[in-house]
Design a protein around this motif. Structure first.
Motif, mmCIF file in Angstrom:
data_model
loop_
_atom_site.group_PDB
_atom_site.id
_atom_site.type_symbol
_atom_site.label_atom_id
_atom_site.label_comp_id
_atom_site.label_asym_id
_atom_site.label_seq_id
_atom_site.Cartn_x
_atom_site.Cartn_y
_atom_site.Cartn_z
ATOM 1 N N MET A 1 1.204 -1.604 -0.321
ATOM 2 C CA MET A 1 0.032 0.307 0.209
ATOM 3 C C MET A 1 1.057 0.972 0.314
ATOM 4 S SD MET A 1 -2.871 -1.038 0.047
ATOM 5 C CE MET A 1 -4.475 -0.380 0.829
ATOM 6 N N THR A 2 0.079 2.023 -0.620
ATOM 7 C CA THR A 2 0.911 3.738 -0.366
ATOM 8 C C THR A 2 0.364 4.470 -0.326
ATOM 9 O OG1 THR A 2 2.259 5.021 -2.175
ATOM 10 C CG2 THR A 2 0.858 3.558 -3.113
ATOM 11 N N ARG A 3 0.696 6.392 0.049
ATOM 12 C CA ARG A 3 -0.459 7.496 0.296
ATOM 13 C C ARG A 3 -0.483 8.251 -1.340
ATOM 14 N NH1 ARG A 3 -2.696 8.924 4.176
ATOM 15 N NH2 ARG A 3 -2.652 11.450 4.317
ATOM 16 N N ARG A 4 -1.324 8.040 -1.611
ATOM 17 C CA ARG A 4 -1.613 8.978 -2.622
ATOM 18 C C ARG A 4 -2.663 9.878 -2.543
ATOM 19 N NH1 ARG A 4 -1.530 4.729 -6.813
ATOM 20 N NH2 ARG A 4 1.122 3.911 -7.095
ATOM 21 N N SER A 5 -2.649 11.826 -3.585
ATOM 22 C CA SER A 5 -4.090 11.709 -3.329
ATOM 23 C C SER A 5 -4.862 11.677 -4.815
ATOM 24 C CB SER A 5 -2.730 13.438 -3.984
ATOM 25 O OG SER A 5 -1.935 13.578 -3.146
ATOM 26 N N ILE A 6 -5.538 11.342 -4.480
ATOM 27 C CA ILE A 6 -6.272 11.126 -5.414
ATOM 28 C C ILE A 6 -7.091 11.976 -5.560
ATOM 29 C CG2 ILE A 6 -8.463 9.043 -6.020
ATOM 30 C CD1 ILE A 6 -6.603 8.691 -4.664
ATOM 31 N N ILE A 7 -7.934 12.034 -7.533
ATOM 32 C CA ILE A 7 -8.523 12.992 -8.153
ATOM 33 C C ILE A 7 -9.588 12.624 -7.453
ATOM 34 C CG2 ILE A 7 -9.708 14.524 -9.709
ATOM 35 C CD1 ILE A 7 -7.039 14.332 -11.225
ATOM 36 N N ALA A 8 -10.418 13.387 -6.324
ATOM 37 C CA ALA A 8 -11.821 13.236 -6.428
ATOM 38 C C ALA A 8 -13.334 13.558 -6.967
ATOM 39 C CB ALA A 8 -11.775 13.095 -4.674
ATOM 40 N N GLY A 164 -10.795 25.434 -14.132
ATOM 41 C CA GLY A 164 -10.587 24.575 -13.830
ATOM 42 C C GLY A 164 -10.370 23.852 -12.596
ATOM 43 N N ALA A 165 -10.894 23.137 -11.849
ATOM 44 C CA ALA A 165 -10.809 22.359 -10.518
ATOM 45 C C ALA A 165 -10.424 21.676 -10.403
ATOM 46 C CB ALA A 165 -11.474 23.636 -9.765
ATOM 47 N N VAL A 166 -9.684 20.797 -9.751
ATOM 48 C CA VAL A 166 -9.645 19.362 -8.823
ATOM 49 C C VAL A 166 -10.088 19.043 -7.369
ATOM 50 C CG1 VAL A 166 -8.802 18.181 -11.293
ATOM 51 C CG2 VAL A 166 -7.640 18.804 -8.520
ATOM 52 N N VAL A 167 -11.016 18.109 -6.971
ATOM 53 C CA VAL A 167 -10.368 18.140 -5.556
ATOM 54 C C VAL A 167 -9.590 16.958 -5.685
ATOM 55 C CG1 VAL A 167 -11.319 17.396 -3.604
ATOM 56 C CG2 VAL A 167 -12.728 18.694 -5.029
ATOM 57 N N LEU A 168 -8.665 17.204 -4.742
ATOM 58 C CA LEU A 168 -7.425 16.244 -4.167
ATOM 59 C C LEU A 168 -7.747 15.147 -3.009
ATOM 60 C CD1 LEU A 168 -4.199 16.963 -5.102
ATOM 61 C CD2 LEU A 168 -5.713 16.118 -6.871
ATOM 62 N N GLU A 169 -7.739 14.563 -2.493
ATOM 63 C CA GLU A 169 -7.879 13.042 -1.608
ATOM 64 C C GLU A 169 -6.942 12.501 -1.178
ATOM 65 O OE1 GLU A 169 -12.323 12.435 -1.615
ATOM 66 O OE2 GLU A 169 -11.857 10.606 -0.580
ATOM 67 N N THR A 170 -6.761 12.613 0.113
ATOM 68 C CA THR A 170 -4.901 11.978 0.339
ATOM 69 C C THR A 170 -6.231 9.925 0.950
ATOM 70 O OG1 THR A 170 -4.871 12.411 2.162
ATOM 71 C CG2 THR A 170 -3.401 13.172 0.700
ATOM 72 N N ARG A 171 -5.440 8.885 0.349
ATOM 73 C CA ARG A 171 -5.585 7.193 0.649
ATOM 74 C C ARG A 171 -4.687 6.692 0.888
ATOM 75 N NH1 ARG A 171 -10.643 6.881 -3.473
ATOM 76 N NH2 ARG A 171 -11.742 9.192 -2.888
ATOM 77 N N GLU A 172 -4.655 5.743 1.261
ATOM 78 C CA GLU A 172 -3.322 4.046 1.061
ATOM 79 C C GLU A 172 -4.393 3.746 0.288
ATOM 80 O OE1 GLU A 172 -1.096 3.341 3.007
ATOM 81 O OE2 GLU A 172 -1.122 5.749 3.945
ATOM 82 N N VAL A 173 -3.211 3.433 -1.339
ATOM 83 C CA VAL A 173 -4.450 2.515 -2.067
ATOM 84 C C VAL A 173 -3.158 1.413 -2.334
ATOM 85 C CG1 VAL A 173 -5.177 4.834 -3.311
ATOM 86 C CG2 VAL A 173 -2.575 4.504 -3.932
ATOM 87 N N ALA A 174 -3.254 0.359 -2.930
ATOM 88 C CA ALA A 174 -2.494 -0.549 -3.763
ATOM 89 C C ALA A 174 -1.196 0.364 -4.590
ATOM 90 C CB ALA A 174 -3.565 -1.793 -4.231
ATOM 91 N N ASP A 176 -0.651 -0.556 -7.995
ATOM 92 C CA ASP A 176 -1.505 -0.648 -8.964
ATOM 93 C C ASP A 176 -2.711 0.459 -9.250
ATOM 94 O OD1 ASP A 176 -2.867 -2.298 -7.983
ATOM 95 O OD2 ASP A 176 -3.006 -3.386 -9.849
ATOM 96 N N GLY A 177 -2.936 1.187 -7.471
ATOM 97 C CA GLY A 177 -4.487 1.860 -7.422
ATOM 98 C C GLY A 177 -4.330 3.142 -8.121
ATOM 99 N N PRO A 178 -5.335 4.407 -7.925
ATOM 100 C CA PRO A 178 -5.279 5.673 -8.437
ATOM 101 C C PRO A 178 -4.415 7.214 -7.892
ATOM 102 C CG PRO A 178 -7.241 4.932 -6.922
ATOM 103 C CD PRO A 178 -6.796 3.539 -7.128
ATOM 104 N N GLY A 179 -4.407 7.710 -8.645
ATOM 105 C CA GLY A 179 -3.759 8.553 -7.898
ATOM 106 C C GLY A 179 -2.804 9.391 -8.557
ATOM 107 N N ILE A 180 -1.841 10.671 -7.565
ATOM 108 C CA ILE A 180 -0.653 10.850 -8.775
ATOM 109 C C ILE A 180 0.015 10.513 -8.493
ATOM 110 C CG2 ILE A 180 0.572 13.107 -9.313
ATOM 111 C CD1 ILE A 180 -1.658 14.388 -8.068
ATOM 112 N N LEU A 181 0.851 9.398 -9.331
ATOM 113 C CA LEU A 181 2.111 9.130 -9.627
ATOM 114 C C LEU A 181 3.484 9.760 -9.760
ATOM 115 C CD1 LEU A 181 1.017 6.476 -12.240
ATOM 116 C CD2 LEU A 181 0.223 6.178 -9.902
ATOM 117 N N THR A 182 3.324 10.846 -9.675
ATOM 118 C CA THR A 182 4.744 11.411 -10.237
ATOM 119 C C THR A 182 4.537 13.116 -10.889
ATOM 120 O OG1 THR A 182 6.899 11.731 -10.213
ATOM 121 C CG2 THR A 182 5.791 10.544 -11.915
#
Ligand code: UT7
Length: 322
Positions: A1-8, A164-174, A176-182
């Motif tokens: 698992m890894t902590r990522r910012s997801i576009i919600a 334009g706007a995005v909501v980012l949310e931090t989550r623990e994901v796998a 290969d899961g979603p979120g900002i990779l780099t």
């Protein structure tokens, strides 16, 4: 698992008034043919009375909150990218903060011109993963038409307004899961004279006008964008074939084509809005992203690469599993 910012959630806003090339050609020494051939632009939205960077930002932010299924009180961080703030200070982000009711959290603007949204995204992602907030609004909002010299046909036909706007949310994901990779960000101040505004509070005490040596900017843009796109993919052991959608800064159709070609990316994977919106600077990437989410092209699980290049020079790219 890894902590990522997801576009919600994503959202966008455009001024009501649409100005076509034909309409512009009535007051500027230009033609629809020239503008379409050199840039791909057919029309732009132009802010009118009562429409400002903050009103557009607030509308885009509200839509992104709705899409994410949350309200403003759940946002702890607002990073707003703009070159055209409502006022020199306070930060336009604080006006948005008050309007959406997230008072008490963190709110500030970043200035990186057309790369502003990528910079804002990188900063917000780092702050979220550092635990400074749990959810962020990242906004790109501009009223570029208010910086234009309408006597300079080489620049005034190229820009438009929007947000334009995005909501980012931090989550623990796998892994290969979603979120900002780099996200990779760059700047090179040696080229300031190729793209700048000839005014400001500390020099002329005026707002000034946008100035650009378009041909030189074009050359740097293709090289820098192809480099940074190649590098974010390389860092994540991915190839252009893995990318579902490129969401680029919308400055010129020919830059989009040349960059995609350099990387071997098929043109149908590139989200294009430059024809409808022209160059909206920091707003262009989140506007294009929201358009492609709304029309169903971008789906959950898709691999996206966002990229931009602008004055400074500044440039950057972000690889995101949506
Ligand atoms: O978002 C930040 C990053 N910005 C960019 O990425 C912009 C990058 N640059 C560009 O998109 C292109 O360079 C432009 C669209 C700005 C210009 O295209 P170009 O093919 O580089 O044209 P040019 O500036 O070299 O101008 C060619 C000709 C000139 O006439 P001469 O000297 O060849 O007789 C210009 O005077 O086109 C003329 N021209 C126009 N003609 C009709 C310049 N602007 C116009 C106009 N209408 N609006």
């Amino acid at each position: 698992m890894t902590r990522r910012s997801i576009i919600a959630g994503t959202g966008s806003a455009l001024p009501k008034r649409v100005v076509t090339n034909h309409e512009l050609a009535q007051t500027v020494d230009t033609s629809d043919e020239w503008i379409v051939e050199r840039s791909g632009i057919r029309q732009r939205h132009m802010a009118g009375e009562g429409e400002t960077t903050s009103t557009l930002a607030i509308e885009a932010a509200r839509k992104a909150l709705t899409a994410a299924g949350i309200d403003g009180s759940q946002i702890g961080l607002i990073v707003l990218a703009t070159t055209t703030p409502d006022q020199t200070f306070p930060a336009t982000a604080t006006i948005v903060q008050d309007a959406i009711g997230s008072n008490g959290g963190i709110a500030f603007d970043v200035a990186a011109v057309c790369s502003g949204f990528l910079y804002a995204l990188g900063v917000a992602d780092s702050m979220l993963r550092a635990g400074m907030a749990q959810r962020a609004l990242v906004i790109g909002a501009e009223t570029m038409t208010r910086l234009l010299d309408w006597e300079d046909r080489a620049t005034c036909v190229l820009f438009g307004d929007g947000a334009g706007a995005v909501v980012l949310e931090t989550r623990e994901v796998a892994e290969d899961g979603p979120g900002i990779l780099t996200t990779h960000l760059h700047a090179d101040g040696a080229h300031n004279e190729l793209l700048y505004v000839d005014g400001g509070p500390s020099t002329t005490q005026s707002v000034g006008h946008l100035r650009m040596k378009g041909r030189e900017v074009f050359r740097h843009a293709v090289v820098n964008l192809a480099d940074v796109l190649g590098n974010v993919l390389k860092e994540c052991d991915l190839s252009p074939a893995d990318v579902d959608w490129v969401v680029p800064h919308q400055a010129n159709q020919r830059i989009l084509d040349a960059t995609a070609k350099k990387l071997g990316l098929p043109p149908e994977k590139v989200v294009v809005t430059v024809d409808r919106h022209a160059n909206t600077s920091a707003a262009s990437v989140p506007l294009a992203l929201d358009c492609a989410v709304q029309d169903g092209r971008i789906k959950r699980g898709d691999l996206l690469v966002l990229e931009a290049m602008g004055g400074g020079f500044t440039w950057g790219a972000s690889l995101i599993r949506f």
